[in-house]
Enzyme design. Structure first.
Site, PDB file in Angstrom:
ATOM      1  CE  LYS A  46      16.316  34.230   4.648  1.00 36.85           C
ATOM      2  NZ  LYS A  46      16.364  33.347   5.620  1.00 36.85           N
ATOM      3  CG  ASN A  80      13.480  31.419   3.250  1.00 35.82           C
ATOM      4  OD1 ASN A  80      14.563  32.030   2.721  1.00 35.82           O
ATOM      5  ND2 ASN A  80      12.974  31.741   4.204  1.00 35.82           N
ATOM      6  NE  ARG A 111      -2.738  -0.753   3.524  1.00 38.08           N
ATOM      7  CZ  ARG A 111      -2.679  -2.077   3.938  1.00 38.08           C
ATOM      8  NH1 ARG A 111      -3.307  -2.974   3.352  1.00 38.08           N
ATOM      9  NH2 ARG A 111      -2.274  -2.134   5.241  1.00 38.08           N
ATOM     10  CB  SER A 130      11.620  35.229   7.273  1.00 35.69           C
ATOM     11  OG  SER A 130      12.553  35.703   8.056  1.00 35.69           O
ATOM     12  NE  ARG A 159      10.922 -15.768  14.646  1.00 29.77           N
ATOM     13  CZ  ARG A 159       9.672 -16.274  15.401  1.00 29.77           C
ATOM     14  NH1 ARG A 159       9.304 -15.741  16.452  1.00 29.77           N
ATOM     15  NH2 ARG A 159       8.952 -17.086  14.668  1.00 29.77           N
TER      16      ARG A 159
END
Lengths: 452, 452, 452, 452
Positions: free
Chosen positions: C278, C280, C117, C272, C311
Site C-alpha cells: 500500500k 498512502n 508571532r 501500512s 467582562r
C-alpha cells in the site's frame, strides 16, 4: 425561512408539513385540548367547558399572520394562540381555557408532539433504506470487490458486506429513535418554575394523565429549565445525516469515472446541461448536500441548554426553529439516499476489473499469512516484500512474481499459492457478519411492527 | 424551510425576499442577461439575440415548482433555468442562450448578486442601530453607572461609554461589509474547470466586462473550486449576530428586576400571558434568540470549502442554502436590536442607586490610587483592604470607614477622600473614547453616502 | 491538553511553542515591561522603577505550576503573574508594577502578541506551500488532465491550472493575514470598563505609545467588552485549514489506486503495517485530519463574543485556549500540505490515460461548440447526443462515431473534427489564468519582504 | 496541545492522565495482550508466545518521541507501536505479534478502553455534584425564592426545587453514561474491511471472547467504517458540559451584586487583582469557561462519521484527538461545578428580600387564581390588572392595592387575600417534585454500586 430554489431541492416535503406554522399551532392546540380533557376528568373544570373548548382547538380557525405579529410583540408564540382560543370560545367557557398552564408547557409539549410525528416519518424512510441495503447485502454476498482504506486499495471485501454495514448502522439509528419515542419525548407540564402552583397540591397527579392523553412519556418532574432531555434528543437525531452521508459518499466514490463499480440508473434526461455525456450520481450528491445542511443544528441546540434561571433569555425560544431544521435536513438525507439506492446499478465486472488492477498486490496480506503458517510471519513478510520489489523492478505482475519465486515455492504448492492469491478465498467471516447485520435490522423492524 | 410560527418570529422579512426562490432565479437570469450583453458587445453573439433573450430573463415567466422538480432530478439548479430560458426564447435565438457558460458561473454569480443586495440591507439596519447608539452615547456621556465584570460590580463607567462601544463595534462591522461589497463579491466566470474553454483564447477579456455589467468585482481568475472567497464572506457575516447579541445581552442584564437600569418601553399589551405584571425586554430577547439561530452557519460554510476536484460532491451545492440562513438570521438580529433600542428607556436614578449599593466599595480602586500617590501602592492597597475588612466587620459602610480611618486621614484631606470616593471623578478618558467611537461611526457612514 | 500520540502527530511544534504556558506568561510580561517604559517616558512612574521592573519581566523566573494553581483559585491568569512580579521586584519599586492596568489589558494584549508571532509563522509556511504550487503551475502549464465535477469526468484542464488555483487561494489567505497583523492585532488598554480611570484624563494618550512600544496596532478605543475584533481575527484564521484541506483532498483523490495521477514519493518504509504494497498519500491525509481538528474553533470563538456587561462570565476567559487550538491545528494543516507537496510526484502519462478513458466523451462539449458555429447550438447538441448514443449502442468509441457521422462530416472537415477532439486545443484562457495567479502570489510575497 | 496557562486552568488533570500519550499507547498494548490471550486460548498461537508477548505490552518500554515521529511518517499511530512490540519480543515469538489484526482494531479498541476509564471518572464527579445538589434540595426544600423567566421575576419557587432540577438532570446524564459503558463501548475487531480474513472462517467467534477479555461490549459486526456508534457516544458526552453550564450560570446570576442570593465562600485571597472588594463566583465562571471550551467537539466528531470506503482519509484518524478534547473539557466542567457547589453559601434572607422587591407583584398570578374560583378567570384577570395599574399610578404597593380594592374584597375575605399573597402557599407540587428527583438520583447511584 426562504432558502431559494436550493432550499426547496434539499428538503423533505413531508417533514416540512410536520413543522409548518399550522402544524406547530395545531400541536399547541392539541396540548390545550388534552389538558382540558384531563382537567374535566378530574373535576377541575366543567365537562361542558372541555367539550366546548375542544371544538376550537383546530388550527384551521387561526390566522397565522396575526399570530406571528402578536408573537413578535410578546416574545412568546404561546400567548397569542391562547388569547385567540379564548376569543373563539363562546361565553363563560373562556374562563377555563389554559387553566393553570403556562407558555412553556404548551410550546415544549407541542414540540414533542411534532418530534414524535417527525420521528415516525424518519423511521419509515430509514426502514425503506435499510430494506434496500439488506436486499443488496444478500444479493451481493459473494460479489467480491476491492476494499479501500485512505483512498487506496487495501484487501478484498464484498459489496454485500459493505451494504450490510450500511444496514446495521441504520438499524442502530432506528433503535435509538424508538427509544426516543418511548422514553424521551415527554410531556412538559410544570409552569414557569416547575411547581404547578395553580393546581395546589394536586398538580403532580395530572402529569401522567396528561402524558397518557397525548401518548407521550411522563417525566419524573417538569423539565422547563433542565434541557438535558432536549440536548439528548438533538444528539441522537444528529447522527442520521452523517450516517446517510456515509452511504452516499461510498456511492459517489464507487461511481467515479475511473472506478465505475456502481452508478445511479440514468433518468430520461442528461444530468448535466453543458456536458451531454456526464452521468452524475445525483441523488447521492443530494444526500451529501443535505447532510451538510443538517450539520451543526444538533450542536446549536446543545448550546441552548444552559437556560438562565427558570426560563432562558433567547436560547429556549429558538429551539423549535433549530429542531425543525435538524429534522427537515435529516429527512432530506434519508429521502435522497433512498432515491439513490432505488436506482442503484451494481457492476460486478468493474469490481472484478479493479480487483485485478494491481496484478494481485491486493492479495499480498493473504500470501503473507499463507507463508506465515510455514515459516513464521517475519520471514513471510520479507518474502512477500521481495516479491513486491521484484514485481516493481521487472514490470511483471505480483502474482507472477509470487508464482515464480523459488523461496515461496519451497513453502507453498502451486495450489496453495493459487488459493492465497484468490480473493474469494480471503473473505474470512464476511458471510457471518452479513447474516448478523440483516438479522439485527429485521429484529428492529419486527419490534416496530409488534409495537403498533 | 418551514420552521413553524417560531421561524416566522425570528426572521427578517426583507432578507427573506432577497433569498426567495424567485429572487434566486432572477439573480441567475440577471447573469444570463449580462452575459448576453457582453457577448453581443464583443460580437460573439448577434445583438438581436441578446435583446431577444434579455426579454425572457424575468423570473415572472418561470414556474418555481417545475424548476424545483427538475433541479432535484438533475442535481443542479442552473440547468432547469437555462432549459426554460431556451424554451421561452423564440426561434433560432435560442442557440445563443448561455453561450459558453456553465452551471457554476450562473449559480455562484447569482449568489453574489443576492449577497450584494442582502449586505446593502444589513448596512441600512446597522446604520440605524448605530445611529441610536451614538445618540445614546452623546446623551448619556455623563450618566454614571456601575461597570460590571464576571457579573459583579467592578468600577464605575457611564452608560454613554457603553453605548459608544456598541457603536464602534457596529462601525467596524459595517466597514468590513463595505469591503466585502467592493472587493470580495466577485463575478464567477470560468466554467467547470476555470478555463473558459468555449471562448477560445478570448475568454479572460470577458471577465472584467461581465463584472462591470453586473456591478460586481472582477476576480484575478475563476474561483469555481477555490472557495476561500466564500469562506471569508461567511466569516465576516458571522460576526454580525454575536455583535448584536452583545448589545441585547447587556440590555437584558440591565433590565433584570433587581437591576432595573434600562427597559424596553411596554407596548399596549402585557408581555406575559400568565403574569400580568411581567415586563420583559422582548426585543432584546428576540435578538439573542435570532443570534443563536444564526450561529454555526458560517462554520458550516467554511466546512464546505474543501471542494472535490473542480466541483464538489454536495458541499458547494448547499452553499446558497447556508448563506440564506446566515443572512436572514443575521438580519433578524439587527432588526430585533433596532426595535429594542428604539423603545429603550434609561433610568439614571436606578443606575445611581446601584452605584451606591455597596456603600462606596465600587470606589476602592480609586481610593487605592489616591493613597498610592502618597504612600506607594503596596501600602495603599493594605490600607484599603483594612477599611474593607472594617466595613464588613462593623456593618458600617466602606465610605464611612475610609473617612474614619486615621491612617488614611493622615495622608488624604477630607476633600481628597471625597474626591476619591466620587464616581464622577473616576472616569478617566471616558469622554475621549466616546468622541472617538462616534467619529469612527460617522466616518463610516459618510464613506457609504459618498460612495453612492 | 493531552490528546495522546494522535494529538502529537496532528500538530505544529513551532506553533505549540508560541502558545506554550511560558510563552503566554512571557507575552503578559512583555506587556508589563512595555507599559512601564511608556509610563516612565511620560513621567508617570520613575525611570529606575521601569528599569528595575523590566529585569523581572522574564518568564524564566516564574514557576508555571504555582501560577496555574493560583489562577484556578482566582479565576484570572493575570493576577498571579502580577503578584509574582511584585514579589520579585525589590523594595519600593514594587509599588509601580502594573500601575493603572487591569487583568484584561495584560491578557488580551498578551494574546495579540502571541497571535502576531503565530501569524508570522503561518505566513512563512504558506509562502513555502505557495512557492511549490507556483513552481508546479509553471512546470505543468500544459500538462493536460481530466477536469472533474461531482466526482465525474467533466472537461479537460491542466495540472498547472489546478496548482495555480491553489496558489491564488494561498495568496489571498496571506493578504488577509497581513491585514490582520497591520490593522487588527491591536493593543488592549482600558481597564475593566474601558475608562483608563487610574490615569486621570491622560490615559488615552498612552494608547498609541503603548501600541508603538509593542509593535501592535492602536485601537480607536478599548475593546475589552467589544469582541468584534477577536471574532474577525478568528474568522480569517478559520479559512486556513479548509484551504489546505482542499489541496490535500485533491491530492488524495488524484492518488487513488484507480486514478494514479499524482502520489507522494514513498519514504524508506511502507506506509501500512499489514499491507506491504500500500502506498498512502500520508501527508495529504494528515492535512485533512488536522483540518478536521481545526474546524469549529473559529465558530466557538465567535460564540464567546457576547460578553456580559464589561467582562464576560466565562466566555472571554477561554479565548486564549480556543485561539491556541485554532492556530496550532491550522499550522498543522500548513505543515502537512507542505510535506505532501514537497514529495509530490506527478504522472502525466496517467493523466493522459485517464483523459482517453472515455474515448473522447470528455471532448463532447468541444465538438458541440465546433458544430454550433455552423448549425447553431441546438442542432449541434442534438448531433452530439446522437453520436454519444451511437457510441453507447455500438460499443465503438465516441471519437470514432463523431468521425464516422455523415451529418457531422457535412459541417466539419476531418481536420476540424480532429481539432475539436484534441484536449490541447480546448484550454481557453488557461495560460492567462495561470500567469495571473502566479503574479498575484508573487506580489503578495514581495509586499511582505518590502514591509520587513 | 499547548494552550498556555489558560489551558491548564480550564482542564481536568485526571482526565488528562487518561488521555495522555502513554495511556493511549498502553490502551493499544492492552488490546494486543488481550488478543494474544484469546488467540492462545483458541490454539491459534502458542501459549508461550502469548505469555512472552504479554510481558512487553507495557507502555513503560516505549519511547513516545520516536513513536510520534514514526506515526507522522506512516500516517498511523498503530504501526509504530506494533513494530516496536515486535522489536522488543525475543526470538521467534515476534512472529505471533498482532496476528491477524490491523491498525483500526488496535486504535479503535484502545480508544474504547480510554473512554471507559474516562466515563468512570466522569460518573464519580457527577455523583459528587449530584450528592451536593440533593443535600441542598432537601435542606432548602422550603427556602422560598423568586422564580425568574427571561431575566424577570415570574412566580415563586424554592431553592430546593431548583437544586432538585439540577440533580435530576445529572441523574439522567449518569444513566446515559452507564448505558454507554454497558452497550456502546465495544471492541472493534474486523480488519480494514471488516472480514477478519486472516482468521479464515473462525474470526467471528473471537469477537465475543476478545470483548470479554477486555470487559467491553461485543458488537454485532465490525464497525471500522460504520461510525454511528462513535457519533452516538460523542453526542451523549456532549450533553455533560451544557448541563454543568446551566448550574454554573444559575449560580452566577444569583451571585450578582444586586441579587446576592448565593455566593461561593471567599478563599483566603481576593479574587480580583485590582479590585480588593470584588467577590467573584470563580468556580462557576470556570465551569462556564470550560463548557465553552467543550462545545463543538461532539459536532466535530459527528462530522467525521462519513468515512470514505473502508477507512477514512483523515476523519477517523483525528477522532482520538477530538474525543480527548471532549472528555477533558467535559471533566473540567464537572470539577469546577463541584468546587463551586462545595463552597456555596445560600442567603435565604436575600431571597426573601428579592421576593418582596415588587410589593407582591410576584403573587399576581396567585391572586388571579384565587379570584377565578369566584368570578371566573377573565374577570379575575381584569381585577388584578386594575390593581397592578392602581399600584403603578399611586406608587403604593400591589399588595396594598389588592387589599384595598373593594371589588376584590367583595369576593375574597382578608384571610383569603393574605393567603393568595403568601408565596409559601403558592408552591404547588414543589415538595413532590423534589422527592421524585432525589429518588431518581439515589436509584441511579444504587444501580452503579450494585453493578460493581
Amino acid at each position: 425561512m426562504n432558502e431559494g430554489i436550493s432550499g426547496l431541492v434539499y428538503t423533505d416535503p413531508q417533514m416540512e408539513a410536520i413543522f409548518s406554522a399550522k402544524s406547530q399551532v395545531q400541536s399547541m392546540l392539541d396540548f390545550e385540548a388534552a389538558l382540558n380533557n384531563v382537567l374535566s376528568q378530574r373535576g377541575v373544570i366543567p365537562q361542558e367547558a372541555a367539550a366546548e373548548i375542544g371544538k376550537y382547538c383546530n388550527a384551521d380557525y387561526y390566522d397565522m399572520d396575526s399570530l406571528v405579529t402578536r408573537s413578535q410583540e410578546l416574545g412568546t408564540i404561546a400567548a397569542p394562540v391562547v388569547a385567540e382560543l379564548k376569543r373563539l370560545v363562546p361565553g363563560s367557557y373562556t374562563d377555563w381555557v389554559h387553566w393553570g398552564a403556562t407558555t412553556q408547557d404548551i410550546v415544549d409539549t407541542g414540540l414533542m408532539l411534532q418530534l414524535h410525528r417527525g420521528i415516525e416519518h424518519l423511521i419509515e424512510g430509514l426502514h425503506a433504506v435499510g430494506d434496500i441495503c439488506c436486499t443488496l447485502a444478500a444479493e451481493h454476498r459473494n460479489t467480491i470487490m476491492v476494499g479501500r482504506g485512505i483512498l487506496q486499495h487495501a484487501i478484498p471485501t464484498t459489496f454485500g458486506l459493505k451494504c450490510s454495514q450500511w444496514a446495521l448502522a441504520i438499524s442502530q439509528l432506528v433503535r435509538r429513535l424508538l427509544q426516543l419515542q418511548d422514553e424521551e419525548l415527554a410531556v412538559q407540564f410544570g409552569g414557569v418554575t416547575g411547581t404547578l402552583a395553580a393546581y395546589g397540591s394536586d398538580g403532580f397527579d395530572l402529569v401522567p394523565l396528561l402524558a397518557a392523553e397525548l401518548s407521550l412519556a411522563a417525566p419524573v418532574a417538569p423539565w422547563q429549565s433542565a434541557r438535558e432531555r432536549i440536548g439528548y434528543v438533538a444528539a441522537v437525531l444528529g447522527n442520521i445525516a452523517p450516517t446517510m452521508a456515509k452511504i452516499a459518499l461510498d456511492i459517489g466514490l464507487l461511481s467515479q469515472t475511473e472506478v465505475g463499480e456502481v452508478g445511479e440508473a440514468p433518468g430520461d434526461s442528461p444530468t448535466s446541461s453543458a456536458l451531454p455525456h456526464k452521468r452524475n450520481s445525483v441523488s447521492a450528491m443530494r444526500a451529501v448536500a443535505a447532510a451538510r445542511s443538517a450539520a451543526n443544528h444538533a450542536g446549536a441546540i446543545q448550546q441552548n441548554m444552559a437556560t438562565e434561571n427558570e426560563r432562558s433569555f433567547g436560547g429556549w425560544q429558538v429551539e423549535p426553529v433549530l429542531m425543525a431544521r435538524l429534522m427537515t435536513s435529516s429527512g432530506a438525507t434519508v429521502l435522497a439516499v433512498r432515491t439513490s439506492l432505488e436506482s442503484l446499478q451494481v457492476f460486478p465486472d468493474a469490481m472484478r476489473r479493479n480487483l485485478e488492477l494491481t496484478d494481485g498486490l491486493i492479495m499480498s496480506e493473504s500470501v503473507v499469512y499463507a507463508l506465515a503458517a510455514k515459516v513464521g510471519k517475519a520471514t513471510a513478510s520479507n518474502l512477500v516484500k521481495e516479491a513486491i520489489a521484484a514485481a516493481a523492478a521487472s514490470g511483471t505482475g505480483f502474482s507472477q512474481c509470487v508464482r515464480a519465486d523459488p523461496d515461496i515455492s519451497a513453502q507453498l504448492t502451486a495450489q496453495e499459492v493459487d488459493r492465497a492469491l484468490d480473493p474469494s478465498r480471503y473473505l474470512g467471516s464476511t458471510s457471518h457478519f452479513i447474516d448478523a447485520a440483516i438479522e439485527h435490522f429485521s429484529e428492529t423492524k419486527r419490534s416496530v411492527s409488534d409495537d403498533r
